[in-house]
Design an enzyme around this catalytic site. Sequence first.
Site, PDB file in Angstrom:
ATOM      1  N   ASP A  27       0.837  -1.196   0.000  1.00  0.00           N
ATOM      2  CA  ASP A  27       0.000   0.000   0.000  1.00  0.00           C
ATOM      3  C   ASP A  27       0.876   1.252   0.000  1.00  0.00           C
ATOM      4  O   ASP A  27       2.068   1.192   0.263  1.00  0.00           O
ATOM      5  CB  ASP A  27      -0.976   0.016   1.187  1.00  0.00           C
ATOM      6  CG  ASP A  27      -0.283  -0.184   2.509  1.00  0.00           C
ATOM      7  OD1 ASP A  27       0.865   0.290   2.661  1.00  0.00           O
ATOM      8  OD2 ASP A  27      -0.879  -0.789   3.411  1.00  0.00           O
TER       9      ASP A  27
ATOM     10  N   ASP B 110       1.107   5.141   1.448  1.00  0.00           N
ATOM     11  CA  ASP B 110       0.582   6.129   2.380  1.00  0.00           C
ATOM     12  C   ASP B 110       1.174   7.490   2.066  1.00  0.00           C
ATOM     13  O   ASP B 110       2.347   7.604   1.713  1.00  0.00           O
ATOM     14  CB  ASP B 110       0.945   5.748   3.822  1.00  0.00           C
ATOM     15  CG  ASP B 110       0.351   4.402   4.204  1.00  0.00           C
ATOM     16  OD1 ASP B 110      -0.752   4.098   3.729  1.00  0.00           O
ATOM     17  OD2 ASP B 110       1.002   3.652   4.950  1.00  0.00           O
TER      18      ASP B 110
ATOM     19  N   ASP C 245       7.795   4.491  13.675  1.00  0.00           N
ATOM     20  CA  ASP C 245       8.440   3.448  14.468  1.00  0.00           C
ATOM     21  C   ASP C 245       9.909   3.203  14.100  1.00  0.00           C
ATOM     22  O   ASP C 245      10.804   3.460  14.897  1.00  0.00           O
ATOM     23  CB  ASP C 245       7.613   2.148  14.462  1.00  0.00           C
ATOM     24  CG  ASP C 245       7.142   1.709  13.077  1.00  0.00           C
ATOM     25  OD1 ASP C 245       7.546   2.336  12.087  1.00  0.00           O
ATOM     26  OD2 ASP C 245       6.374   0.725  12.997  1.00  0.00           O
TER      27      ASP C 245
END
Length: 474
Positions: free
Chosen positions: A95, A97, A176
């Site tokens: 995907d 983003d 992260d």
Amino acid sequence: MIHFAPDSKNTQALTKQCQTPHKHQSHIIILKQLFNIVTPGANHTITPKERHHLQRRHVSRAALKVMAALHEDGFQGYLVGGGVRDSLLNGHPKDFDVATDATPEQVRRLFRNSRIIGRRFKIVHVRFGREIIEVTTFRANHEASADTKRSKQSEEGMLLRDNVFGDIRSDAIRRDFTVNALYYNSEDDSIHDFTGGMKDLQKRKLRMIGNPKIRYQEDPVRMLRAVRFAAKLDFEIDTKTAAPIRKMAPLLRNIPAARLFDEILKLFMSGYAQPTFAKLREYQLLEHLIPAAEEAIVNERPFALPLFEQGMINTDKRIHNDQRVTPAFIIATLLWPAVVAEQARLEQGGEAAARAHNLAAHNVIGQQIQHTAIPKRFTQFAREIWELQARLPMRSGKRAERLVENPRFRAAYDFLLMREEVGEDHKGLGKWWTIYQTKDEAGRSVMVEKLQHGSQKRRPNRRRKRPKNTTENS
Ligand code: ATP
Ligand code: MG
């Protein structure tokens, strides 16, 4: 789904780690942190188009359109996260983003086919046909905000709400891992890096941004993400990033069961279940995610570990061959040894086999869903796979014919083959069913007849006479 965390301690740690300021500068830095100001340029590297492998033609057209529209309206818009990381590694991102300085409401107004989702972490989904581009607004340091409507942490330091907006740099350091915090600018095809992600990518290192302990405290799911990415990318987890995991693993028990189920899907259904499973065990995470599976291994339940490994290998193979996989099969696999053990225990206590099985399935699933929510349709499916295991040997009369028609037959048959593959002996049952499926009606009848013939020969008086005055337990 994206989750960030409030992280002023982290910001400070990172600033220290990267800048090593002279003493007289440190006051200025602290002041800047207090007011959430970032020095433009510091620790910010820009890699031009010619010096990286991300190719524009591999980027989703929908994502490019979203970024172009943002730019046109005077907003910033960058590709970020797995889409950038995997493209740089010549992988296939699943995907794309986009991160922007536009607020969710501004993004929403910009795209007709968009909607704001999430409360804890507001994002905008922009839909292009079947593709959805997730657009997130740059997040910032939480402690700069006393507004609990936007920012909230639990007593254990866990993030509950995260809607404090900031700039690209604050956004980067609250992601992260360093390799997940690279920003691709579609205007000039450059990559912006604020955390040393490009170097880590080259070294194939998974490094947590900031202080790993604090970051796991804020969001324990990051521990699962660490093993997932390490397994998927074949990266080494940086020593400091890996060090706290075993000790902090019990924090996973504070995560809502529904979110953990989403993570389970990502862990086991992304095509890297086998190495992921090994790492989950290595870092003692499995026992907090699927305790019954870890217990089965530790208690050396028959075939438990080989069955799990085979289940993971088969799942990965199916995904790589574009075959359908269902979480039900994985659940059925990981909980099967526990169900068998529980059933045996109940049978020893005097329960009849069928009832003991039902109870065992019920108990084991009941315990698991306290850790990870599992939608009913999957637990039901898993139970049907288990139930059919007892029916697959019973093939006489019309039974075989009826079984093949059962919508769960295929899964149950695959499950049986897997059990045989790891060494369970079912006297050629799997092979029998394999051949049966290739036969036409007449051939099938012959197979069943032979079976009856054979069994009659061996056991001529199999039917026991029912003693008078007893009714069968249903
Ligand atoms: P993939 O989609 O391939 O599993 P990804 O890196 O894109 O990997 P997502 O879950 O889609 O992972 O999240 C997108 C990005 O959002 C991540 O790359 C990371 O920068 C950030 N992110 C997601 N989850 C967290 C989290 N729990 N804490 C901090 N940052 C996160
Ligand atoms: Mg992603």
